[in-house]
Scaffold this motif. Sequence first.
Motif, PDB file in Angstrom:
ATOM      1  N   VAL A  36       0.837  -1.212   0.000  1.00  0.00           N
ATOM      2  CA  VAL A  36       0.000   0.000   0.000  1.00  0.00           C
ATOM      3  C   VAL A  36       0.867   1.256   0.000  1.00  0.00           C
ATOM      4  N   ILE A  37       1.876   1.282   0.845  1.00  0.00           N
ATOM      5  CA  ILE A  37       2.758   2.453   0.907  1.00  0.00           C
ATOM      6  C   ILE A  37       3.496   2.624  -0.415  1.00  0.00           C
ATOM      7  N   GLY A  38       3.977   1.543  -0.996  1.00  0.00           N
ATOM      8  CA  GLY A  38       4.660   1.620  -2.291  1.00  0.00           C
ATOM      9  C   GLY A  38       3.753   2.144  -3.388  1.00  0.00           C
ATOM     10  N   LEU A  39       2.502   1.714  -3.377  1.00  0.00           N
ATOM     11  CA  LEU A  39       1.551   2.188  -4.382  1.00  0.00           C
ATOM     12  C   LEU A  39       1.286   3.680  -4.235  1.00  0.00           C
ATOM     13  N   VAL A  40       1.094   4.139  -3.002  1.00  0.00           N
ATOM     14  CA  VAL A  40       0.846   5.563  -2.761  1.00  0.00           C
ATOM     15  C   VAL A  40       2.063   6.397  -3.163  1.00  0.00           C
ATOM     16  N   VAL A  41       3.244   5.949  -2.782  1.00  0.00           N
ATOM     17  CA  VAL A  41       4.466   6.684  -3.128  1.00  0.00           C
ATOM     18  C   VAL A  41       4.669   6.699  -4.637  1.00  0.00           C
ATOM     19  N   SER A  42       4.378   5.597  -5.308  1.00  0.00           N
ATOM     20  CA  SER A  42       4.509   5.551  -6.768  1.00  0.00           C
ATOM     21  C   SER A  42       3.543   6.514  -7.442  1.00  0.00           C
ATOM     22  N   LEU A  43       2.320   6.599  -6.921  1.00  0.00           N
ATOM     23  CA  LEU A  43       1.360   7.546  -7.488  1.00  0.00           C
ATOM     24  C   LEU A  43       1.822   8.987  -7.294  1.00  0.00           C
ATOM     25  N   VAL A  44       2.365   9.282  -6.110  1.00  0.00           N
ATOM     26  CA  VAL A  44       2.872  10.638  -5.854  1.00  0.00           C
ATOM     27  C   VAL A  44       4.066  10.930  -6.747  1.00  0.00           C
ATOM     28  N   GLN A  45       4.956   9.963  -6.916  1.00  0.00           N
ATOM     29  CA  GLN A  45       6.116  10.172  -7.783  1.00  0.00           C
ATOM     30  C   GLN A  45       5.692  10.360  -9.233  1.00  0.00           C
ATOM     31  N   ALA A  46       4.694   9.615  -9.674  1.00  0.00           N
ATOM     32  CA  ALA A  46       4.226   9.766 -11.047  1.00  0.00           C
ATOM     33  C   ALA A  46       3.554  11.120 -11.248  1.00  0.00           C
ATOM     34  N   ALA A  47       2.831  11.578 -10.242  1.00  0.00           N
ATOM     35  CA  ALA A  47       2.140  12.863 -10.360  1.00  0.00           C
ATOM     36  C   ALA A  47       3.122  14.027 -10.345  1.00  0.00           C
ATOM     37  N   THR A  48       4.188  13.909  -9.570  1.00  0.00           N
ATOM     38  CA  THR A  48       5.155  15.006  -9.460  1.00  0.00           C
ATOM     39  C   THR A  48       6.353  14.824 -10.382  1.00  0.00           C
ATOM     40  N   GLN A  49       6.431  13.699 -11.079  1.00  0.00           N
ATOM     41  CA  GLN A  49       7.550  13.357 -11.960  1.00  0.00           C
ATOM     42  C   GLN A  49       8.884  13.434 -11.229  1.00  0.00           C
ATOM     43  N   MET A  50       8.859  13.002  -9.981  1.00  0.00           N
ATOM     44  CA  MET A  50      10.063  12.985  -9.156  1.00  0.00           C
ATOM     45  C   MET A  50      10.462  11.521  -8.969  1.00  0.00           C
ATOM     46  N   GLN A  51      11.469  11.060  -9.684  1.00  0.00           N
ATOM     47  CA  GLN A  51      11.857   9.660  -9.683  1.00  0.00           C
ATOM     48  C   GLN A  51      13.153   9.460  -8.914  1.00  0.00           C
ATOM     49  N   ASP A  52      13.051   9.385  -7.606  1.00  0.00           N
ATOM     50  CA  ASP A  52      14.211   9.161  -6.753  1.00  0.00           C
ATOM     51  C   ASP A  52      13.983   7.881  -5.970  1.00  0.00           C
ATOM     52  N   MET A  53      14.969   6.984  -5.949  1.00  0.00           N
ATOM     53  CA  MET A  53      14.817   5.691  -5.288  1.00  0.00           C
ATOM     54  C   MET A  53      14.638   5.826  -3.773  1.00  0.00           C
ATOM     55  N   THR A  54      15.283   6.828  -3.175  1.00  0.00           N
ATOM     56  CA  THR A  54      15.178   6.968  -1.729  1.00  0.00           C
ATOM     57  C   THR A  54      13.785   7.426  -1.311  1.00  0.00           C
TER      58      THR A  54
END
Length: 95
Positions: A36-54
């Motif tokens: 669940v946390i990974g899915l939420v973080v992935s959605l936020v990263q996709a929305a902000t186009q911020m692709q950082d592994m940390t």
Amino acid sequence: MTGVMFLTPDGAVYLLQEALRVLLVLAGPLLVGGLVIGLVVSLVQAATQMQDMTLSFVPKLAGAAVLLALFGPWLLQVAVDYVKRMLLSLGAGIP
């Protein structure tokens, strides 16, 4: 040979089923929480186009710590109950 109990195939299957069930119960909350946390973080990263592994690692780690704090006593009780059942079944010779 008195006092020596041999494990039957049915008993071995039962022990394996119990071990897998307890494994799923113990790992389930952390795996679902991480998903669940990974899915939420992935959605936020996709929305902000911020692709950082940390950015995906730190929330998962914090979420796992929170889930362990919440579910830790219950998970420990499940593990202790399983070990007690297995040790008692060794003495009785039946699962």
